[in-house]
Design a protein around this motif. Structure first.
Motif, mmCIF file in Angstrom:
data_model
loop_
_atom_site.group_PDB
_atom_site.id
_atom_site.type_symbol
_atom_site.label_atom_id
_atom_site.label_comp_id
_atom_site.label_asym_id
_atom_site.label_seq_id
_atom_site.Cartn_x
_atom_site.Cartn_y
_atom_site.Cartn_z
ATOM 1 N N MET A 1 0.773 -1.143 0.032
ATOM 2 C CA MET A 1 0.015 0.120 0.107
ATOM 3 C C MET A 1 0.967 1.332 -0.010
ATOM 4 O O MET A 1 1.894 1.257 0.787
ATOM 5 C CB MET A 1 -0.721 0.162 1.260
ATOM 6 N N THR A 2 0.493 2.059 -0.736
ATOM 7 C CA THR A 2 1.361 3.281 -0.922
ATOM 8 C C THR A 2 0.699 4.208 -0.194
ATOM 9 O O THR A 2 -0.232 4.395 0.246
ATOM 10 C CB THR A 2 1.329 4.151 -2.452
ATOM 11 N N VAL A 3 1.758 5.151 0.451
ATOM 12 C CA VAL A 3 1.248 6.287 1.219
ATOM 13 C C VAL A 3 0.719 7.559 0.386
ATOM 14 O O VAL A 3 1.261 8.069 -0.540
ATOM 15 C CB VAL A 3 2.602 7.008 2.140
ATOM 16 N N PRO A 4 -0.415 7.945 0.812
ATOM 17 C CA PRO A 4 -0.966 9.211 0.030
ATOM 18 C C PRO A 4 -0.355 10.181 0.044
ATOM 19 O O PRO A 4 0.422 10.603 0.835
ATOM 20 C CB PRO A 4 -2.556 9.302 0.680
ATOM 21 N N GLY A 5 -0.357 10.961 -1.200
ATOM 22 C CA GLY A 5 0.523 12.026 -1.458
ATOM 23 C C GLY A 5 -0.132 13.435 -0.681
ATOM 24 O O GLY A 5 -1.340 13.699 -1.086
ATOM 25 N N LEU A 6 0.397 14.074 -0.205
ATOM 26 C CA LEU A 6 0.185 15.522 0.311
ATOM 27 C C LEU A 6 0.670 16.590 -0.539
ATOM 28 O O LEU A 6 1.922 16.514 -0.806
ATOM 29 C CB LEU A 6 0.687 15.855 1.714
ATOM 30 N N ARG A 7 -0.201 17.748 -0.941
ATOM 31 C CA ARG A 7 0.218 18.472 -1.981
ATOM 32 C C ARG A 7 -0.736 19.735 -1.894
ATOM 33 O O ARG A 7 -1.704 19.497 -1.383
ATOM 34 C CB ARG A 7 -0.014 17.881 -3.414
ATOM 35 N N ARG A 8 -0.338 20.724 -2.465
ATOM 36 C CA ARG A 8 -0.958 21.899 -2.588
ATOM 37 C C ARG A 8 -2.446 21.819 -3.417
ATOM 38 O O ARG A 8 -2.286 20.991 -4.499
ATOM 39 C CB ARG A 8 -0.204 23.175 -3.131
ATOM 40 N N ALA A 9 -3.702 22.045 -3.112
ATOM 41 C CA ALA A 9 -4.684 21.952 -3.686
ATOM 42 C C ALA A 9 -4.927 23.039 -5.011
ATOM 43 O O ALA A 9 -4.157 24.010 -5.123
ATOM 44 C CB ALA A 9 -5.877 22.265 -2.829
ATOM 45 N N THR A 10 -5.325 22.512 -6.133
ATOM 46 C CA THR A 10 -5.496 22.993 -7.251
ATOM 47 C C THR A 10 -7.097 23.495 -7.749
ATOM 48 O O THR A 10 -7.997 22.602 -6.982
ATOM 49 C CB THR A 10 -4.922 22.440 -8.695
ATOM 50 N N GLY A 11 -7.472 24.051 -8.608
ATOM 51 C CA GLY A 11 -8.735 24.412 -9.036
ATOM 52 C C GLY A 11 -9.405 23.087 -9.298
ATOM 53 O O GLY A 11 -10.840 22.789 -9.125
ATOM 54 N N ALA A 12 -8.780 21.932 -9.783
ATOM 55 C CA ALA A 12 -9.273 20.641 -10.297
ATOM 56 C C ALA A 12 -9.682 19.943 -9.012
ATOM 57 O O ALA A 12 -10.409 18.656 -9.150
ATOM 58 C CB ALA A 12 -8.345 19.973 -10.969
ATOM 59 N N ASP A 13 -9.215 20.157 -7.698
ATOM 60 C CA ASP A 13 -9.490 19.566 -6.555
ATOM 61 C C ASP A 13 -10.829 20.100 -5.831
ATOM 62 O O ASP A 13 -11.366 19.289 -4.766
ATOM 63 C CB ASP A 13 -8.254 19.665 -5.614
ATOM 64 N N THR A 14 -11.319 21.073 -6.142
ATOM 65 C CA THR A 14 -12.451 21.716 -5.360
ATOM 66 C C THR A 14 -13.639 20.719 -5.184
ATOM 67 O O THR A 14 -14.070 20.700 -4.169
ATOM 68 C CB THR A 14 -12.911 23.225 -6.247
ATOM 69 N N ALA A 15 -14.133 20.333 -6.046
ATOM 70 C CA ALA A 15 -15.357 19.172 -5.932
ATOM 71 C C ALA A 15 -14.793 18.033 -5.094
ATOM 72 O O ALA A 15 -15.678 17.485 -4.092
ATOM 73 C CB ALA A 15 -15.692 18.721 -7.471
ATOM 74 N N GLY A 16 -13.733 17.652 -5.248
ATOM 75 C CA GLY A 16 -13.187 16.477 -4.376
ATOM 76 C C GLY A 16 -13.076 16.936 -2.838
ATOM 77 O O GLY A 16 -13.375 16.281 -1.919
ATOM 78 N N ILE A 17 -12.757 18.142 -2.756
ATOM 79 C CA ILE A 17 -12.366 18.732 -1.419
ATOM 80 C C ILE A 17 -13.832 19.032 -0.646
ATOM 81 O O ILE A 17 -14.226 18.510 0.553
ATOM 82 C CB ILE A 17 -11.742 20.205 -1.439
ATOM 83 N N ALA A 18 -14.925 19.502 -1.529
ATOM 84 C CA ALA A 18 -16.097 19.697 -0.770
ATOM 85 C C ALA A 18 -16.766 18.406 -0.696
ATOM 86 O O ALA A 18 -17.495 18.366 0.394
ATOM 87 C CB ALA A 18 -17.095 20.489 -1.826
ATOM 88 N N GLN A 19 -16.429 17.452 -1.267
ATOM 89 C CA GLN A 19 -17.164 16.004 -1.105
ATOM 90 C C GLN A 19 -16.474 15.691 0.150
ATOM 91 O O GLN A 19 -17.120 15.003 1.015
ATOM 92 C CB GLN A 19 -16.925 15.072 -2.342
ATOM 93 N N CYS A 20 -15.116 15.710 0.304
ATOM 94 C CA CYS A 20 -14.481 15.316 1.689
ATOM 95 C C CYS A 20 -15.039 15.935 2.731
ATOM 96 O O CYS A 20 -15.299 15.283 4.001
ATOM 97 C CB CYS A 20 -12.934 15.584 1.533
ATOM 98 N N VAL A 21 -15.197 17.087 2.788
ATOM 99 C CA VAL A 21 -15.726 18.076 3.919
ATOM 100 C C VAL A 21 -17.136 17.658 4.179
ATOM 101 O O VAL A 21 -17.473 17.499 5.357
ATOM 102 C CB VAL A 21 -15.591 19.533 3.482
ATOM 103 N N ARG A 22 -18.059 17.378 3.178
ATOM 104 C CA ARG A 22 -19.276 17.210 3.377
ATOM 105 C C ARG A 22 -19.383 15.755 4.125
ATOM 106 O O ARG A 22 -20.057 15.594 5.179
ATOM 107 C CB ARG A 22 -20.170 16.857 2.031
ATOM 108 N N ALA A 23 -18.534 14.698 3.705
ATOM 109 C CA ALA A 23 -18.423 13.505 4.314
ATOM 110 C C ALA A 23 -17.976 13.426 5.832
ATOM 111 O O ALA A 23 -18.592 12.937 6.581
ATOM 112 C CB ALA A 23 -17.674 12.720 3.547
ATOM 113 N N ALA A 24 -17.005 14.478 6.085
ATOM 114 C CA ALA A 24 -16.347 14.433 7.310
ATOM 115 C C ALA A 24 -17.328 15.199 8.420
ATOM 116 O O ALA A 24 -17.078 14.905 9.479
ATOM 117 C CB ALA A 24 -15.137 15.124 7.265
ATOM 118 N N TYR A 25 -18.204 16.132 7.953
ATOM 119 C CA TYR A 25 -18.722 17.204 8.995
ATOM 120 C C TYR A 25 -20.362 16.678 8.977
ATOM 121 O O TYR A 25 -21.114 17.050 9.783
ATOM 122 C CB TYR A 25 -18.686 18.376 8.291
#
Length: 150
Positions: A1-25
């Motif tokens: 299993m690979t370690v997931p990568g930490l990186r600066r977010a880009t505009g292409a990530d916004t839907a994924g961020i919103a989905q992650c936040v919705r799921a988490a909260y």
């Protein structure tokens, strides 16, 4: 299993961020009586205007971090981890990255806040070395402000 990568977010990530936040909260809605503040954010704007980071595991955003520059330092505005990935150290990794960024930028502390009813978050941040510095209601949310000296 690979370690997931930490990186600066880009505009292409916004839907994924919103989905992650919705799921988490989402589970907090019943407890606090309304969606938590991070669920109301416009992540296109957040990524454009602030320091946003993601943990990307094969194209899936499994964790997100938002840091905001303030006059007196850096604010850890949001940490979100997919519920299915909690317990893997992703949240801790994001908080450590926030602390590293604050140090890199020359700040002697890192601030954050959480809802007063998110008691498990308050306990977690206390374990991470944060101390409570204030309680106040802003935008209708009763918040606990915390700080860690770096």
């Amino acid at each position: 299993m690979t370690v997931p990568g930490l990186r600066r977010a880009t505009g292409a990530d916004t839907a994924g961020i919103a989905q992650c936040v919705r799921a988490a909260y989402t589970h907090y809605i019943e407890r606090i009586g309304s969606p938590p503040g991070p669920m109301l954010d416009d992540y296109d704007r957040v990524v454009r205007d602030h320091r946003a980071y993601v943990i990307d595991d094969g194209g899936e955003i499994v964790g997100a971090l938002v840091l905001m520059d303030k006059e007196d330092g850096l604010l850890l505005d949001n940490v979100a981890v997919l519920p299915s990935r909690q317990g893997e150290g992703i949240g801790r990794r994001l908080v450590e990255h926030a602390e590293t960024e604050a140090r890199r930028l020359g700040h002697g502390h890192l601030d954050l806040y959480t809802h007063q009813l998110m008691t498990e978050n308050i306990a977690m941040y206390l374990r991470y070395g944060y101390e409570e510095i204030d309680r106040r209601t802003e935008r209708g949310f009763p918040r606990v402000y915390m700080r860690k000296r770096l």
